[in-house]
Design a protein around this motif. Structure first.
Motif, short mmCIF file in Angstrom:
data_model
loop_
_atom_site.label_atom_id
_atom_site.label_comp_id
_atom_site.label_asym_id
_atom_site.label_seq_id
_atom_site.Cartn_x
_atom_site.Cartn_y
_atom_site.Cartn_z
N ASN A 1 31.44 51.34 34.24
CA ASN A 1 32.56 50.41 34.32
C ASN A 1 32.58 49.69 35.67
O ASN A 1 32.23 50.28 36.69
N ARG A 2 33.02 48.43 35.65
CA ARG A 2 32.99 47.69 36.92
C ARG A 2 34.06 48.18 37.91
O ARG A 2 34.03 47.83 39.08
N ARG A 3 34.97 48.99 37.42
CA ARG A 3 35.97 49.56 38.33
C ARG A 3 35.69 51.06 38.59
O ARG A 3 36.59 51.80 38.97
N LEU B 1 42.69 36.50 42.28
CA LEU B 1 41.93 37.10 41.18
C LEU B 1 40.53 36.49 41.10
O LEU B 1 40.38 35.27 41.16
N CYS B 2 39.53 37.34 40.95
CA CYS B 2 38.17 36.84 40.72
C CYS B 2 38.08 36.34 39.26
O CYS B 2 39.01 36.55 38.47
N ALA B 3 36.98 35.73 38.88
CA ALA B 3 36.87 35.12 37.55
C ALA B 3 37.05 36.16 36.45
O ALA B 3 37.77 35.94 35.46
N GLU B 4 36.43 37.32 36.62
CA GLU B 4 36.52 38.36 35.58
C GLU B 4 37.95 38.89 35.46
O GLU B 4 38.46 39.10 34.36
N CYS B 5 38.58 39.15 36.60
CA CYS B 5 39.95 39.66 36.57
C CYS B 5 40.89 38.62 35.99
O CYS B 5 41.81 38.94 35.23
N ARG B 6 40.64 37.34 36.35
CA ARG B 6 41.50 36.28 35.82
C ARG B 6 41.37 36.19 34.30
O ARG B 6 42.38 36.02 33.59
N ASN C 1 46.67 43.47 38.78
CA ASN C 1 45.27 43.55 38.36
C ASN C 1 44.33 43.22 39.53
O ASN C 1 44.56 42.30 40.29
N ALA C 2 43.27 44.01 39.62
CA ALA C 2 42.35 43.86 40.75
C ALA C 2 41.06 44.58 40.44
O ALA C 2 40.99 45.39 39.51
N CYS C 3 40.02 44.28 41.21
CA CYS C 3 38.76 44.98 41.07
C CYS C 3 38.12 45.06 42.46
O CYS C 3 38.64 44.48 43.41
N PRO C 4 37.00 45.77 42.57
CA PRO C 4 36.40 45.93 43.90
C PRO C 4 36.05 44.58 44.54
O PRO C 4 35.98 44.47 45.76
N ARG C 5 35.84 43.56 43.69
CA ARG C 5 35.43 42.28 44.25
C ARG C 5 36.59 41.49 44.82
O ARG C 5 36.45 40.79 45.82
N CYS C 6 37.77 41.60 44.18
CA CYS C 6 38.86 40.71 44.58
C CYS C 6 40.11 41.45 45.06
O CYS C 6 41.06 40.82 45.51
N GLY C 7 40.15 42.74 44.94
CA GLY C 7 41.41 43.45 45.19
C GLY C 7 41.46 44.18 46.52
O GLY C 7 40.61 44.01 47.38
ZN ZN Z 1 38.51 41.03 40.32
#
Ligand code: ZN
Ligand code: ZN
Length: 798
Positions: free
Chosen positions: A125-127, A162-167, A183-189
């Motif tokens: 998983n990306r998270r 938000l990055c593209a995927e999170c958006r 909402n967040a992920c390692p790239r944007c959060g």
């Molecule tokens: Zn993200």
């Protein structure tokens, strides 16, 4: 009739994804299948329902509701209230109440859901291992909300793009993260860092987490920024490390809560009932007070975690950071509020660096700001029911229903209130500022009373500042302008001062003062929707009385149109005034001095006990002051009677934390079976009849002389109090009794009192969602203000 067969009504306020997913038909089917009566309706919070029938069947309904809910539904909160049965038949789906929907709702912070937990530990998983994973079913809410409506720009996530995927997830109505504001992920959060005492970042991201875990393994103290504030963590098995934390935090002997990796690990140390397990794993994820297993008292958990305490405050990881950390560690850690004792929780990493300097060795921080401190909640199971002792994370700011005249009795159909207020009048908006210790504030808008999170004791400047922020915060969040502000009648409380300030402003709210113990009693009556007339019992530490004395052992008769103090504990002097709350030995001396005034010599066997707590000259000095009546206010406080008895039993002369002596008196009686209580008769008093404690002293002295074990004496004291409630109920002719005040956090006292009242055929009510301690006073203040037109002006000063 057995308890399981006796009729009961259960109200459940269910929050989460429960609308538009077939939840109401499911409830209808389940209730009908079980033969239960009641109703279900959509509410602004989710779904509100009541079921009624034999208690055992109602309990089965509650279990199956969770287990068999529709697959698309998600339950993020579920608050239960047990109420008197109404005798209704049939089950109906009620139309939604459109009036209620107008109130914008703020949700509490919710424990990480099952799906997010799975993703967190899924390497694909990306998270994977991302400590800020969340979705619309879980994660922070109240702690990051700055304004309504609940949209990302109004939260502390505003600064993260938000990055593209999170958006894409955020904008997809079919995604679990559709409009998940945090909402967040390692790239944007948000991102973790591990800091040293100078604020220098030693590691970032996953390395920070692993390094923090390594430090904990080595016995270091780590300040960890969580959802609602900082925790201080240390290896709970490491005696030296725990002792170091205790010393640095200036904590005295006050017990620490322990964060366990999982339920199985908890079971290794504590007894866990089915309900307790459910609470530990609930979305609210509170600290649950559990009984330690005797054979393991010294195994696994260092003695210094909760010295001399047969209970342990336990919680399970409820956010991704705690989940990752505990999975890494695999052993329990102390998780105590990140503050100096009596100060509010730290929320900002820079502030934490300054305020926790000298306590923590390392700081595990992140860059998601916390909008307001939200502590861990604390609950205890009593008489097979949940009792909230501290209402904060997971619960705050969910509302409690408060009608225009306080509460509605036995459902909508059966009204016992003699004087219903005009049904269509819109009740005044009320801000209640609470008491002084364990402060909370409440905002009542329409029929919702929004209770703030626990704010702490208003003793320190930071606590006072947090209180003032919260009192401004609630009305701002709900865009409400209070027309009435309610305060305790104590003139010197800082909370009272704020209320006076607000009322003094141009166009400010009208000030109402409510006597402290009346607020307690009304909170309990309202929460349980008790039909009137009823007897309200308020037993706690100290509160401002209306006759210039300190109250705390009070009985009120509440009718639909009046309220009257009908009995009290016999008063006694408290040498040193406020100092007596910290020194049970002073209450003991006050009691003996008062008794000696009657010329009785029986107290002699107790004298050496007091001698143990006072140097000879000191005792003589205090006695002289008592004799002259200098700095010795009179009190009728049950909490101080507990203190006095604890000191007279040789248990404790000085408290290291509030209520310690009373707790030890409860623990001393643990495991003692049925005993005869001491005599505690109701006799004529100066204004109202009083419970005379003098025979209790006589009994204690006699038992001391014959070396009756301390535990038995403690049990006999509890039994005396339980019987005294029945005595007062009989004397005043009441057949409904509500128990409130901090004394009823005591399980033995509550259980024995309930048993005795039931044995006498008297209906008895105690707290459920609202704390019996001063954390419940704000709700009682709201209720008092709503009922003020119906009550005597003696106890509610307009
Ligand atoms: Zn993200
Ligand atoms: Zn989730």
């Amino acid at each position: 009739m057995t308890a399981a067969a006796s009729p009961a009504r259960l109200r459940l306020a269910v929050g989460g994804v429960v609308q538009g997913v077939g939840f109401r038909p499911f409830v209808h089917r389940l209730a009908t299948e079980l033969g239960l009566a009641g109703w279900v309706a959509n509410s602004p919070q989710g779904v509100l329902l009541e079921v009624e029938g034999p208690r055992g069947v109602v309990e089965a309904f509650a279990r199956r509701l969770r287990a068999e809910r529709p697959p698309q539904s998600v339950i993020t909160s579920c608050e239960a209230t047990w109420l008197d049965a109404t005798g209704r038949n049939g089950f109906v789906i009620r139309p939604s109440d459109p009036a209620g929907a107008a109130t914008a709702l703020v949700l509490p912070d919710i424990a990480t859901c099952r799906e997010c937990r799975r993703e967190l530990f899924d390497p694909a998983n990306r998270r994977f291992r991302y400590p800020f994973i969340n979705c619309t079913h879980c994660g922070p809410r109240f702690s990051l909300l700055e304004a309504l409506p609940y949209d990302r720009p109004n939260t502390t996530m505003r600064g993260f793009r938000l990055c593209a995927e999170c958006r894409a997830e955020y904008e997809n109505p079919r995604d679990r993260r559709f409009h998940a504001q945090p909402n967040a992920c390692p790239r944007c959060g948000p991102r973790l860092e591990l800091w040293d005492a100078g604020g220098a970042a030693l590691f970032g991201g996953d390395d920070a987490l692993r390094a923090a875990a390594q430090a904990l393994r080595r016995g270091r103290i780590v300040a960890v920024k969580g959802v609602g504030g900082f925790h201080l963590m240390v290896d709970a098995r490491n005696a030296a490390a725990v002792a170091r934390l205790r010393e640095r935090k200036r904590r005295g002997a006050k017990p620490f809560a322990v964060l366990f990796p999982d339920l199985a690990a908890v079971r290794g140390v504590c007894e866990v009932s089915e309900l307790e397990a459910r609470l530990l794993e609930s979305p609210e994820a509170p600290i649950v007070l559990l009984a330690r297993r005797p054979e393991t008292v010294s195994a696994g958990i260092a003695d210094a975690v909760a010295p001399g305490n047969p209970n342990l405050g336990v919680l399970l990881p409820s956010n991704p950071l705690h989940l990752l950390l505990l999975a890494e560690l695999g052993f329990p850690v102390v998780a105590t509020s990140g503050n100096l004792s009596d100060e509010p929780l730290c929320t900002d990493e820079r502030e934490a660096l300054a305020r926790l300097c000298g306590i923590a060795d390392l700081w595990l921080v992140h860059d998601r700001p916390i909008a307001r401190p939200v502590d861990d909640s604390i609950v205890r199971v009593m008489l097979d029911r949940e009792l909230v002792l501290r209402r904060a994370r997971g619960y705050a700011p969910l509302p409690v229903r408060v009608t225009s005249d306080g509460w509605r009795v036995a459902g909508d159909e059966v009204g016992h209130m003699a004087q219903p207020v005009t049904p269509h009048s819109s009740p005044a908006t009320i801000l209640a500022v609470g008491a002084h210790l364990k402060n909370t504030v409440a905002l009542a808008v329409g029929e919702n009373a929004f209770l703030s999170q626990h704010l702490g004791d208003l003793e320190t400047e930071p606590a006072h500042a947090a209180f003032r922020r919260a009192a401004a915060d609630l009305p701002r969040l709900y865009a409400a302008t209070p027309e009435i502000v309610v305060a305790d009648s104590h003139p010197d409380y800082l909370s009272t001062r704020l209320a006076e300030e607000l009322a003094a402003r141009d166009g400010g709210p009208r000030l109402v003062r409510v006597q402290h113990h009346l607020a307690h009693a009304l909170a309990c009556l309202a929460e349980n929707e008790v039909a009137l007339p009823a007897l309200g019992v308020a037993w706690d530490g100290t509160g401002y009385g209306e006759d210039g004395t300190i109250w705390g052992g009070e009985f009120f008769r509440v009718t639909p149109s009046s309220v009257e103090r009908v009995a009290s504990l016999r008063s006694f002097p408290l040498p040193g005034g406020d100092a007596a709350a910290r020194e049970p030995r002073r209450a003991a001396l006050g009691l003996l001095q008062e008794a000696a005034g009657t010329g009785v010599e029986w107290a002699v066997p107790l004298q050496p006990v007091v001698g143990r707590w006072f140097a000879a000259r000191e005792a003589a000095w205090v006695r002289a002051a008592l004799a002259r009546g200098v700095n010795a206010p009179r009190c009728s406080s049950m909490g101080r009677l507990f203190d006095a008895v604890a000191a007279l039993l040789g248990l404790r002369g000085r408290n290291e934390f509030e209520g310690q002596a009373a707790m030890e008196l409860e623990f001393a009686a643990a495991g003692i079976g049925a005993v005869d209580g001491y005599e505690l008769p109701l006799v004529a008093g100066p204004s109202v009849p009083v419970l005379d404690w003098e025979p209790v002293l006589r009994g204690l002295a006699a038992d001391q002389a014959t070396r009756v074990p301390v535990g038995v004496r403690a049990a006999r004291f509890h039994e005396a109090l339980a019987a005294a409630v029945v005595t007062v109920a009989r004397a005043t002719g009441e057949n409904r009794v509500a128990l409130s005040g901090g004394c009823f956090q005591n399980r033995r006292l509550t259980e024995r009192t309930v048993a005795r009242l039931r044995g006498a055929g008297i209906a008895v009510y105690w707290h459920q969602r609202v704390p019996p301690n001063d954390g419940g006073v704000a709700l009682g203040q709201v209720v008092a203000a709503r009922r003020s037109g119906l009550m005597s002006p003696i106890t509610v000063i307009l």
